[in-house]
Design a protein around this motif. Structure first.
Motif, PDB file in Angstrom:
ATOM      1  N   HIS A   1     -92.236  18.034  48.680  1.00 55.49           N
ATOM      2  CA  HIS A   1     -91.369  19.185  49.680  1.00 55.49           C
ATOM      3  C   HIS A   1     -91.199  20.302  48.958  1.00 55.49           C
ATOM      4  O   HIS A   1     -91.172  20.425  47.717  1.00 55.49           O
ATOM      5  N   VAL A   2     -90.947  21.447  49.610  1.00 53.62           N
ATOM      6  CA  VAL A   2     -90.693  22.729  48.841  1.00 53.62           C
ATOM      7  C   VAL A   2     -89.212  23.156  49.569  1.00 53.62           C
ATOM      8  O   VAL A   2     -88.964  22.884  50.865  1.00 53.62           O
ATOM      9  N   CYS A   3     -88.540  23.827  48.546  1.00 57.72           N
ATOM     10  CA  CYS A   3     -86.993  24.266  49.003  1.00 57.72           C
ATOM     11  C   CYS A   3     -87.109  25.333  49.793  1.00 57.72           C
ATOM     12  O   CYS A   3     -87.739  26.529  49.506  1.00 57.72           O
ATOM     13  N   VAL A   4     -86.391  25.639  50.944  1.00 58.43           N
ATOM     14  CA  VAL A   4     -86.481  26.691  51.878  1.00 58.43           C
ATOM     15  C   VAL A   4     -85.742  28.037  51.268  1.00 58.43           C
ATOM     16  O   VAL A   4     -86.194  29.005  51.717  1.00 58.43           O
ATOM     17  N   LYS A   5     -85.090  27.510  50.071  1.00 59.78           N
ATOM     18  CA  LYS A   5     -84.138  28.938  49.477  1.00 59.78           C
ATOM     19  C   LYS A   5     -84.674  29.103  48.372  1.00 59.78           C
ATOM     20  O   LYS A   5     -84.952  30.347  48.138  1.00 59.78           O
ATOM     21  N   CYS A   6     -84.977  28.399  47.261  1.00 61.17           N
ATOM     22  CA  CYS A   6     -85.561  28.702  45.913  1.00 61.17           C
ATOM     23  C   CYS A   6     -86.929  28.471  45.841  1.00 61.17           C
ATOM     24  O   CYS A   6     -87.483  28.682  44.401  1.00 61.17           O
ATOM     25  N   GLN A   7     -87.702  28.014  46.771  1.00 62.05           N
ATOM     26  CA  GLN A   7     -89.320  27.720  46.808  1.00 62.05           C
ATOM     27  C   GLN A   7     -89.561  26.761  45.570  1.00 62.05           C
ATOM     28  O   GLN A   7     -90.651  26.410  45.395  1.00 62.05           O
ATOM     29  N   ALA A   8     -88.429  25.828  45.333  1.00 63.88           N
ATOM     30  CA  ALA A   8     -88.989  24.997  44.038  1.00 63.88           C
ATOM     31  C   ALA A   8     -89.311  23.782  44.727  1.00 63.88           C
ATOM     32  O   ALA A   8     -89.077  23.244  45.965  1.00 63.88           O
ATOM     33  N   ASP A   9     -90.549  23.035  44.213  1.00 70.49           N
ATOM     34  CA  ASP A   9     -91.116  21.830  44.603  1.00 70.49           C
ATOM     35  C   ASP A   9     -90.224  20.560  44.289  1.00 70.49           C
ATOM     36  O   ASP A   9     -89.682  20.353  43.075  1.00 70.49           O
ATOM     37  N   VAL A  10     -89.952  19.598  45.077  1.00 63.57           N
ATOM     38  CA  VAL A  10     -89.366  18.453  45.007  1.00 63.57           C
ATOM     39  C   VAL A  10     -90.315  17.149  45.340  1.00 63.57           C
ATOM     40  O   VAL A  10     -90.891  17.210  46.283  1.00 63.57           O
ATOM     41  N   TRP A  11     -90.432  16.480  44.158  1.00 67.12           N
ATOM     42  CA  TRP A  11     -91.453  15.299  44.338  1.00 67.12           C
ATOM     43  C   TRP A  11     -90.853  14.095  44.932  1.00 67.12           C
ATOM     44  O   TRP A  11     -89.564  14.020  44.484  1.00 67.12           O
ATOM     45  N   ASP A  12     -91.335  13.311  45.668  1.00 69.34           N
ATOM     46  CA  ASP A  12     -90.864  12.048  46.004  1.00 69.34           C
ATOM     47  C   ASP A  12     -89.581  12.328  46.784  1.00 69.34           C
ATOM     48  O   ASP A  12     -88.408  11.623  46.481  1.00 69.34           O
ATOM     49  N   GLY A  13     -89.466  13.475  47.710  1.00 65.67           N
ATOM     50  CA  GLY A  13     -88.056  13.559  48.446  1.00 65.67           C
ATOM     51  C   GLY A  13     -87.597  12.513  49.214  1.00 65.67           C
ATOM     52  O   GLY A  13     -86.336  12.305  49.186  1.00 65.67           O
ATOM     53  N   TYR A  14     -88.444  11.989  49.969  1.00 71.65           N
ATOM     54  CA  TYR A  14     -87.834  10.897  50.909  1.00 71.65           C
ATOM     55  C   TYR A  14     -87.210   9.733  49.957  1.00 71.65           C
ATOM     56  O   TYR A  14     -86.083   9.119  50.505  1.00 71.65           O
ATOM     57  N   SER A  15     -88.038   9.400  48.887  1.00 69.86           N
ATOM     58  CA  SER A  15     -87.149   8.388  47.950  1.00 69.86           C
ATOM     59  C   SER A  15     -85.919   8.821  47.517  1.00 69.86           C
ATOM     60  O   SER A  15     -84.909   7.848  47.469  1.00 69.86           O
ATOM     61  N   GLN A  16     -85.739  10.040  47.333  1.00 71.40           N
ATOM     62  CA  GLN A  16     -84.513  10.472  46.523  1.00 71.40           C
ATOM     63  C   GLN A  16     -83.470  10.503  47.700  1.00 71.40           C
ATOM     64  O   GLN A  16     -82.109  10.164  47.636  1.00 71.40           O
ATOM     65  N   ALA A  17     -83.904  10.864  48.979  1.00 77.24           N
ATOM     66  CA  ALA A  17     -82.972  11.051  50.109  1.00 77.24           C
ATOM     67  C   ALA A  17     -82.324   9.595  50.507  1.00 77.24           C
ATOM     68  O   ALA A  17     -81.289   9.580  50.527  1.00 77.24           O
ATOM     69  N   LEU A  18     -83.222   8.762  50.498  1.00 79.08           N
ATOM     70  CA  LEU A  18     -82.725   7.220  50.484  1.00 79.08           C
ATOM     71  C   LEU A  18     -82.042   6.735  49.433  1.00 79.08           C
ATOM     72  O   LEU A  18     -80.832   5.887  49.797  1.00 79.08           O
ATOM     73  N   ASP A  19     -82.236   7.203  48.301  1.00 77.67           N
ATOM     74  CA  ASP A  19     -81.279   6.874  47.213  1.00 77.67           C
ATOM     75  C   ASP A  19     -79.824   7.286  47.591  1.00 77.67           C
ATOM     76  O   ASP A  19     -78.841   6.790  47.218  1.00 77.67           O
ATOM     77  N   ASP A  20     -79.744   8.648  47.848  1.00 78.86           N
ATOM     78  CA  ASP A  20     -78.594   8.994  48.578  1.00 78.86           C
ATOM     79  C   ASP A  20     -77.927   8.167  49.584  1.00 78.86           C
ATOM     80  O   ASP A  20     -76.623   8.366  49.393  1.00 78.86           O
ATOM     81  N   TRP A  21     -78.664   7.932  50.414  1.00 78.91           N
ATOM     82  CA  TRP A  21     -78.117   7.187  51.281  1.00 78.91           C
ATOM     83  C   TRP A  21     -77.404   5.916  51.055  1.00 78.91           C
ATOM     84  O   TRP A  21     -76.387   5.534  51.605  1.00 78.91           O
ATOM     85  N   PHE A  22     -78.172   5.186  49.914  1.00 81.32           N
ATOM     86  CA  PHE A  22     -77.844   3.723  49.845  1.00 81.32           C
ATOM     87  C   PHE A  22     -76.574   3.949  48.723  1.00 81.32           C
ATOM     88  O   PHE A  22     -75.814   3.162  48.659  1.00 81.32           O
ATOM     89  N   GLU A  23     -76.427   5.198  48.078  1.00 80.47           N
ATOM     90  CA  GLU A  23     -75.322   5.515  47.159  1.00 80.47           C
ATOM     91  C   GLU A  23     -74.229   6.023  47.893  1.00 80.47           C
ATOM     92  O   GLU A  23     -72.908   5.456  47.698  1.00 80.47           O
ATOM     93  N   PHE A  24     -74.281   6.709  49.133  1.00 82.77           N
ATOM     94  CA  PHE A  24     -73.186   7.300  49.686  1.00 82.77           C
ATOM     95  C   PHE A  24     -72.893   7.270  50.924  1.00 82.77           C
ATOM     96  O   PHE A  24     -71.964   7.547  51.534  1.00 82.77           O
ATOM     97  N   VAL A  25     -73.697   6.243  51.485  1.00 84.09           N
ATOM     98  CA  VAL A  25     -73.502   5.876  52.926  1.00 84.09           C
ATOM     99  C   VAL A  25     -73.297   4.359  52.960  1.00 84.09           C
ATOM    100  O   VAL A  25     -72.248   3.664  53.473  1.00 84.09           O
TER     101      VAL A  25
END
Length: 309
Positions: free
Chosen positions: A242-266
């Motif tokens: 994925h690419v950041c719409v603000k700073c244009q940085a590439d994010v690898w395995d973004g879905y996996s990181q987002a699901l980690d946030d779900w399991f950690e915070f939700v």
């Protein structure tokens, strides 16, 4: 020397992710992250001082010991052939004042603000008591001492406690050298064995329920893949990037990181519908693909199936 190395607290990595994920800034999260960073930095400073000391007989040092029976956490345990010491490291700034009657500590910061805390002297006292009980049970014949250690001399003490010494990191060597050395010293092999017995009673720290502590709801969290650097929402670039719409940085395995946030915070579980909504996926098939690719365990039939780490 260090039989159990110190590990960085989970809050150092987790709280920045939570700050990125929340739509509004939470001052208490910012404050807790600062305290965790300062506390860990102070503990590392004391570790360095212990490693630089000239030891006549090599000690066994245990970092971050958690005894589960009383939920007793000890920053540093030093085992020598003659004695053991429980060290509570407190990295405060400004001026500290200890009240012996109320067992309370007051901090005045450099900008004149006042804060109250449970006295670390009580924490050190409890640590000594728990170690003494454990040593008795394990037949470890070492007397146990304790101290509160201020890693930096820029912290001032206005009113010091009497029962438990509060010392500066630079005087740690002198303090340890002043402790009584009575009886026959424990041989190195026995000291190592005692250290391992103590470590065998270490338990993992309990996972924090972030929703309960910081009082947010699912609707307060940003959805989708977020940038590691700035926390902005990212757009899908390819299957893994994925690419950041603000700073244009590439994010690898973004879905996996987002699901980690779900399991950690939700929640500890997630359904296909929740995954589809949280990640912003187009349909249940896309959500199912992501969930299967992560290799998550699951239970329930096709309608009520949930996934977990």
């Amino acid at each position: 020397m260090f039989m159990k190395e110190r590990e960085a607290p989970a809050l150092l990595e987790v709280l920045p992710r939570l700050m990125h994920r929340l739509k509004m800034e939470h001052e208490d999260i910012v404050s807790d992250h600062y305290k965790a960073r300062a506390g860990f930095g102070g503990e590392q400073r004391v570790d360095e001082l212990l490693q630089r000391m000239r030891w006549l007989e090599p000690p066994v040092i245990i970092g971050d010991l958690q005894l589960n029976e009383r939920f007793c956490q000890i920053d540093t345990v030093v085992l020598t052939p003659h004695f053991a010491v429980a060290l509570e490291v407190k990295n405060y700034s400004g001026t500290l004042s200890f009240d012996e009657q109320s067992f309370h500590m007051k901090q005045e910061t450099r900008d004149g603000k006042f804060f109250g805390y449970n006295s670390p002297v009580t924490q050190a006292w409890n640590a000594r008591e728990e170690l003494q009980i454990l040593f008795h049970r394990l037949s470890i014949p070492l007397p146990v001492y304790t101290a509160v250690v201020l890693p930096y001399s820029t912290t001032l003490i206005e009113k010091a406690p009497i029962e438990v010494p509060v010392i500066y990191g630079y005087s740690l060597n002198r303090f340890l050298s002043s402790l009584p050395r009575t009886g026959l010293p424990m041989p190195p092999q026995e000291l190592a064995r005692a250290g391992q017995l103590v470590i065998d009673h270490h338990t993992l720290f309990l996972k924090m329920n972030y929703q309960n502590v910081y009082r947010y709801q699912l609707k307060d969290l940003k959805k989708g893949v977020l940038c590691d650097s700035c926390g902005a929402v990212c757009a899908r670039k390819s299957e893994r990037v994925h690419v950041c719409v603000k700073c244009q940085a590439d994010v690898w395995d973004g879905y996996s990181q987002a699901l980690d946030d779900w399991f950690e915070f939700v929640s500890s579980v997630i359904s296909n519908a929740q995954c589809r909504e949280f990640l912003g996926l187009k349909d249940k098939h896309a959500a199912g693909y992501v969930l299967r690719k992560m290799g998550l365990a699951s239970h329930g039939d096709s309608v009520r199936r949930v996934y977990m780490r």
